[in-house]
Design an enzyme around this catalytic site. Structure first.
Site, mmCIF file in Angstrom:
data_model
loop_
_atom_site.group_PDB
_atom_site.id
_atom_site.type_symbol
_atom_site.label_atom_id
_atom_site.label_comp_id
_atom_site.label_asym_id
_atom_site.label_seq_id
_atom_site.Cartn_x
_atom_site.Cartn_y
_atom_site.Cartn_z
ATOM 1 N N LYS A 9 0.807 -1.336 -0.268
ATOM 2 C CA LYS A 9 0.016 -0.118 -0.148
ATOM 3 C C LYS A 9 1.492 1.015 0.108
ATOM 4 O O LYS A 9 1.630 1.606 1.247
ATOM 5 C CB LYS A 9 -0.946 -0.023 1.562
HETATM 6 C C1 E4P Z 1 -8.523 1.541 3.799
HETATM 7 O O1 E4P Z 1 -7.238 0.879 3.373
HETATM 8 C C2 E4P Z 1 -8.620 2.398 4.732
HETATM 9 O O2 E4P Z 1 -8.114 1.694 5.955
HETATM 10 C C3 E4P Z 1 -9.830 3.108 5.702
HETATM 11 O O3 E4P Z 1 -11.044 2.883 5.194
HETATM 12 C C4 E4P Z 1 -9.872 4.693 6.357
HETATM 13 O O4 E4P Z 1 -10.821 4.129 6.796
HETATM 14 P P1 E4P Z 1 -10.946 6.002 8.024
HETATM 15 O O5 E4P Z 1 -11.408 7.011 7.130
HETATM 16 O O6 E4P Z 1 -13.053 4.886 8.008
HETATM 17 O O7 E4P Z 1 -10.080 5.857 9.042
#
Ligand code: E4P
Length: 217
Positions: free
Chosen positions: A83
């Site tokens: 990522k």
């Molecule tokens: C996705 O890969 C992220 O980890 C996640 O969806 C972020 O979500 P949030 O905005 O609720 O922290």
């Protein structure tokens, strides 16, 4: 539509996997911090539960170091997906790792132009953050729709991974506009199964069945 679990909670991931609702997992540094666990250890454990992609995020800010971290993360398990943040360096790292055949998830996407660049750089997944846009009274779903149109216009293979899903309406709307994947916290995925009329109907069926005095087996 693939369902990814946005969590490092081993019990919840296992339960969703056993039900058939976990096609992969996404984590981020905040999720890892919340788990209180060792990063590599918990990623390894998650990778053993699901054969799907498990996103593990780099924390370097420059492309060369991101690539180094990405290659290191890939040694944890074959289904690790690296990522990377949607920055200039993140895109550069994405191009390099993609050319090496490494699966990549470009995260923190908030505009259609950013998504277009990620696709150009060969990202496996682009992660537009719906909830965080909605928090600012912007339209997260419109972003998913715009990316869908752009990717379909040119046949980009990058998968739209709708992220920052906060409620069951987000999940439904993502499916309606054609996101390839959604990643949601376990709580939201479990909530999708619930309906007051299902509970009411089932309790009436059980009551009537009991009155027959019969058994199925
Ligand atoms: C996705 O890969 C992220 O980890 C996640 O969806 C972020 O979500 P949030 O905005 O609720 O922290």
């Amino acid at each position: 539509m693939k369902f990814f679990v946005d969590s490092a909670d081993i019990d919840a991931i296992t339960e969703l996997h056993d039900i058939g609702l976990c096609d992969g997992v996404t984590t981020n540094p905040s999720i890892i911090a919340k788990s209180g666990r060792d990063f590599k250890e918990v990623i390894k454990e998650i990778c053993a539960i699901t054969p799907g992609h498990v996103s593990a995020e780099v924390v370097a800010m420059d492309a060369a170091k991101m690539v180094e971290e990405g290659r290191h993360l890939r040694k944890i398990a074959d289904n690790v997906c690296v990522k990377l943040p949607l920055t200039k360096d993140g895109l550069k790292a994405c191009s390099i790792l993609s050319r090496e055949g490494v699966p990549t998830n470009v995260t923190l996407c908030f505009s259609a132009n950013q998504a277009l660049l990620a696709a150009k750089c060969g990202a496996t997944y682009i992660s537009p953050f719906i909830g965080r846009l909605d928090d600012l009274a912007l339209d997260g779903m419109e972003l998913i729709q715009d990316i869908r149109t752009i990717y379909d216009n040119y046949g980009f293979e990058t998968e739209i991974l709708a992220a920052s899903i906060r409620n069951i309406n987000h999940a439904k709307d993502c499916a309606l506009v054609g996101a390839d994947v959604m990643t949601a916290p376990p709580k939201v995925i479990f909530q999708m199964a619930g309906h007051a009329l299902t509970d009411k109907g089932l309790s009436a069926f059980m009551k009537d069945w009991e009155s027959t005095g019969q058994s199925v087996i």
